[in-house]
Design a protein around this motif. Structure first.
Motif, PDB file in Angstrom:
ATOM      1  N   LYS A  75     -10.393  -5.016  -1.463  1.00 14.29           N
ATOM      2  CA  LYS A  75      -9.034  -5.086  -2.000  1.00 14.29           C
ATOM      3  C   LYS A  75      -9.052  -5.872  -3.305  1.00 14.29           C
ATOM      4  O   LYS A  75      -9.577  -6.983  -3.366  1.00 14.29           O
ATOM      5  CB  LYS A  75      -8.088  -5.787  -1.024  1.00 14.29           C
ATOM      6  CG  LYS A  75      -7.752  -4.990   0.196  1.00 14.29           C
ATOM      7  CD  LYS A  75      -6.787  -5.764   1.097  1.00 14.29           C
ATOM      8  CE  LYS A  75      -6.553  -5.037   2.395  1.00 14.29           C
ATOM      9  NZ  LYS A  75      -5.714  -5.816   3.338  1.00 14.29           N
ATOM     10  N   TYR A 134      -5.209  -2.907  -8.170  1.00 11.68           N
ATOM     11  CA  TYR A 134      -4.879  -2.263  -6.903  1.00 11.68           C
ATOM     12  C   TYR A 134      -4.339  -0.853  -7.155  1.00 11.68           C
ATOM     13  O   TYR A 134      -4.702   0.093  -6.455  1.00 11.68           O
ATOM     14  CB  TYR A 134      -3.878  -3.114  -6.133  1.00 11.68           C
ATOM     15  CG  TYR A 134      -3.824  -2.866  -4.638  1.00 11.68           C
ATOM     16  CD1 TYR A 134      -4.760  -2.074  -3.976  1.00 11.68           C
ATOM     17  CD2 TYR A 134      -2.828  -3.442  -3.865  1.00 11.68           C
ATOM     18  CE1 TYR A 134      -4.699  -1.867  -2.600  1.00 11.68           C
ATOM     19  CE2 TYR A 134      -2.758  -3.231  -2.490  1.00 11.68           C
ATOM     20  CZ  TYR A 134      -3.691  -2.448  -1.868  1.00 11.68           C
ATOM     21  OH  TYR A 134      -3.638  -2.227  -0.515  1.00 11.68           O
ATOM     22  N   LEU A 165      -6.020   2.561  -5.698  1.00 12.93           N
ATOM     23  CA  LEU A 165      -5.292   3.554  -4.897  1.00 12.93           C
ATOM     24  C   LEU A 165      -5.260   4.917  -5.574  1.00 12.93           C
ATOM     25  O   LEU A 165      -5.355   5.946  -4.905  1.00 12.93           O
ATOM     26  CB  LEU A 165      -3.879   3.071  -4.587  1.00 12.93           C
ATOM     27  CG  LEU A 165      -3.786   1.918  -3.600  1.00 12.93           C
ATOM     28  CD1 LEU A 165      -2.334   1.590  -3.294  1.00 12.93           C
ATOM     29  CD2 LEU A 165      -4.546   2.202  -2.322  1.00 12.93           C
ATOM     30  N   PHE A 213       0.837  -1.198   0.000  1.00 12.42           N
ATOM     31  CA  PHE A 213       0.000   0.000   0.000  1.00 12.42           C
ATOM     32  C   PHE A 213       0.873   1.250   0.000  1.00 12.42           C
ATOM     33  O   PHE A 213       0.685   2.163  -0.804  1.00 12.42           O
ATOM     34  CB  PHE A 213      -0.921  -0.023   1.226  1.00 12.42           C
ATOM     35  CG  PHE A 213      -1.818   1.169   1.361  1.00 12.42           C
ATOM     36  CD1 PHE A 213      -3.110   1.127   0.857  1.00 12.42           C
ATOM     37  CD2 PHE A 213      -1.394   2.328   2.002  1.00 12.42           C
ATOM     38  CE1 PHE A 213      -3.959   2.220   0.990  1.00 12.42           C
ATOM     39  CE2 PHE A 213      -2.224   3.425   2.129  1.00 12.42           C
ATOM     40  CZ  PHE A 213      -3.509   3.370   1.623  1.00 12.42           C
TER      41      PHE A 213
END
Length: 151
Positions: free
Chosen positions: A114, A121, A125, A21
Motif C-alpha cells: 500500500k 495510491y 489502483l 479503496f
C-alpha cells in the motif's frame, strides 16, 4: 462501449481503508462492483455460502486482520476446488520479505505494498484496474463453475 461488469471481493479489516479503496476505484471505473468483508473468515463464508453473491473475478486481500488473517485465508481458499482458481492480489502495508515469500507460497497472483500517499495510491489502483480488468484474460465464470478448467 462499456466493459462488462467486474466483481471484486475486498478483504480488509480497516473500514477507512476499505472506503478509500472503493471510492478511488469507483472514480476510475463505475462498472467494478466491490463487495467488502472484514476478515478471512467472512471472505470464506461469502465464497462458500450455498447461494453466494456474484462470484468475484478478483480477490484483493489484506494480510493483517483479526479472526482469520490473510495467510490463513490463502491456505484455506487455495485448498477449495470450487474457488481456488479465483486470482488473489495481496494489498498490504507489510514490506517484510517473509510476508511476501509466504504469500507467493500461498499462491497469490501478485503482491502490492500500500502506498503512503493519495497520488501514489491512485496510480496503484489504476494499474491494478488496467491489468486485471483490461490486460489479463480470466477464465469465464461459467467454465470455472462447471469444472471445465481442470483446476
Amino acid at each position: 462501449m462499456s466493459s462488462p461488469p467486474f466483481h471484486l471481493l475486498l478483504v480488509e479489516d480497516e473500514l477507512a481503508d476499505a472506503l478509500l479503496f472503493q471510492d478511488m476505484l469507483s472514480e476510475q471505473d463505475q462498472e467494478i462492483t466491490v463487495h467488502h468483508v472484514q476478515n478471512g473468515q467472512e471472505a470464506l463464508d461469502y465464497l462458500c455460502e450455498p447461494a453466494p453473491g456474484p462470484r468475484p473475478h478478483l480477490i484483493v486481500l489484506d494480510l493483517n486482520m483479526p479472526i482469520m488473517n490473510g495467510h490463513e485465508f490463502l491456505e484455506r481458499v487455495k485448498s477449495l476446488p470450487e474457488v481456488r482458481s479465483i486470482p488473489v492480489l495481496v494489498l498490504s502495508t507489510s514490506e517484510h520479505s517473509s510476508d511476501i515469500h509466504r504469500a507467493y507460497e500461498g499462491q497469490v497472483s501478485g503482491y502490492v505494498v500500500k502506498p503512503g500517499n493519495y497520488q501514489e495510491y491512485m496510480h496503484v489502483l489504476e494499474t491494478i484496474r488496467a491489468y486485471w480488468r483490461g490486460l489479463v484474460r480470466l477464465p469465464s465464470l461459467e467454465e470455472v463453475m462447471q469444472g471445465r478448467m481442470g483446476f
